[in-house]
Design a protein around this motif. Structure first.
Motif, PDB file in Angstrom:
ATOM      1  N   UNK A   1       0.838  -1.216   0.000  1.00  0.00           N
ATOM      2  CA  UNK A   1       0.000   0.000   0.000  1.00  0.00           C
ATOM      3  C   UNK A   1       0.866   1.256   0.000  1.00  0.00           C
ATOM      4  N   UNK A   2       1.967   1.199   0.758  1.00  0.00           N
ATOM      5  CA  UNK A   2       2.851   2.379   0.837  1.00  0.00           C
ATOM      6  C   UNK A   2       3.457   2.676  -0.540  1.00  0.00           C
ATOM      7  N   UNK A   3       3.709   1.605  -1.313  1.00  0.00           N
ATOM      8  CA  UNK A   3       4.342   1.790  -2.630  1.00  0.00           C
ATOM      9  C   UNK A   3       3.374   2.417  -3.628  1.00  0.00           C
ATOM     10  N   UNK A   4       2.065   2.287  -3.337  1.00  0.00           N
ATOM     11  CA  UNK A   4       1.078   2.880  -4.259  1.00  0.00           C
ATOM     12  C   UNK A   4       1.192   4.398  -4.161  1.00  0.00           C
TER      13      UNK A   4
ATOM     14  N   UNK B   1      20.429  10.331  -0.029  1.00  0.00           N
ATOM     15  CA  UNK B   1      19.149  10.876   0.455  1.00  0.00           C
ATOM     16  C   UNK B   1      18.196   9.701   0.657  1.00  0.00           C
ATOM     17  N   UNK B   2      17.088   9.997   1.291  1.00  0.00           N
ATOM     18  CA  UNK B   2      16.151   8.938   1.637  1.00  0.00           C
ATOM     19  C   UNK B   2      14.739   9.357   1.227  1.00  0.00           C
ATOM     20  N   UNK B   3      14.091   8.474   0.483  1.00  0.00           N
ATOM     21  CA  UNK B   3      12.697   8.721   0.072  1.00  0.00           C
ATOM     22  C   UNK B   3      11.806   8.025   1.097  1.00  0.00           C
ATOM     23  N   UNK B   4      10.957   8.818   1.765  1.00  0.00           N
ATOM     24  CA  UNK B   4      10.149   8.299   2.874  1.00  0.00           C
ATOM     25  C   UNK B   4       8.684   8.258   2.483  1.00  0.00           C
TER      26      UNK B   4
END
Ligand SMILES: CCCCCc1ccc(-c2ccc(S(=O)(=O)CCO)cc2)cc1[C@H]1C[C@H]1c1ccccn1
Length: 240
Positions: free
Chosen positions: A20-23, A190-193
């Protein structure tokens, strides 16, 4: 840990929450409504009620420079840092340490007038996920928190109303190797949250109060938490 009674639920919940988070939040027509924005941070919510209770799902996306997904998940998951960044926390108990990556917590949150005080009992699991694209890369790290029943911490037994939450912090590390072929430094990462949260407030609270609280608390929480991790890691070696 695979033998623990919670393991099947943890496994299923992690897979479901990460999917779901990837959507994306897609076109806003899909019900996600942008309600807060601050630089790279964008916060969306869907207005949903369950038998008269506001349970607005929340999805936040953010990109933070200079830290890795592992570092963010480590500071989010580990109990010893929580009082430093979770400002609404009044009390936290580690009820059970199932394994080094799975802990059961009981948390009491500060009362938010005019609603009654809340507490939460949840398992928390941290895990590295294989990044479909590049397998040997720093990959994806996730922490999933989900409410669970504990006989020793019965719901609504004392002064607190029990909330029911499912939370997912999904982090993808992006490395931009320096042109000169030198070592990777914090300037190159960097970090994609993606932070997803559904909090059922348990007992009744006015919809207007809840929505005002969420609108104030969630942006504050994510900004404060990411700033905390940047500060904690800035003089330390990078951990992927
Ligand atoms: C009248 C208010 C009823 C709901 C109160 C309440 C309880 C728990 C929670 C909550 C519990 C855990 C998490 S977490 O992400 O797993 C981290 C670990 O602490 C996150 C949020 C939220 C809220 C709502 C204040 C709102 C709020 C929003 C972000 C932060 C704090 N408070």
């Amino acid at each position: 840990a695979c033998s623990h009674r919670l393991w099947p639920e943890i496994e299923n919940t992690v897979m479901e929450q990460v999917a779901m988070a990837k959507l994306g939040v897609g076109e806003c027509g899909a019900g996600w409504q942008l309600f807060a924005e601050d630089g790279e941070m964008k916060m969306y919510r869907r207005e949903e009620e369950m038998n008269g209770l506001v349970v607005d799902p929340l999805k936040a996306v953010h990109v933070v420079k200079g830290i890795t997904g592992y570092e963010l998940c480590h500071y989010f998951f580990s109990p010893q840092y929580r009082y430093d960044w979770e400002t609404t926390l009044e009390h936290m108990v580690v009820v059970e340490t199932i394994s080094e990556d799975t802990i059961v917590f009981q948390q009491t949150h500060k009362r938010i007038w005019p609603a009654s005080q809340r507490d939460a009992v949840f398992w928390s699991h941290m895990r590295k996920l294989s990044d479909d694209q590049d397998t040997e890369g720093p990959g994806l790290w996730a922490v999933v928190n989900k409410s669970t029943e504990l006989p020793n911490y019965p719901a609504n037994a004392g002064k607190c109303v029990r909330v029911y939450l499912t939370v997912c912090l999904l982090c993808q590390t992006l490395v931009n190797p320096p042109k000169n072929g030198g070592p990777v430094t914090r300037e190159d990462i960097s970090c994609k949250i993606t932070y997803c949260s559904v909090v059922n407030p348990g007992g009744w609270a006015p919809a207007s109060v809840l929505r005002a609280v969420y609108k104030r608390e969630y942006p504050k929480f994510l900004k404060r938490f990411t700033a905390y991790v940047i500060n904690q890691t800035k003089d330390k070696p990078i951990t992927f």
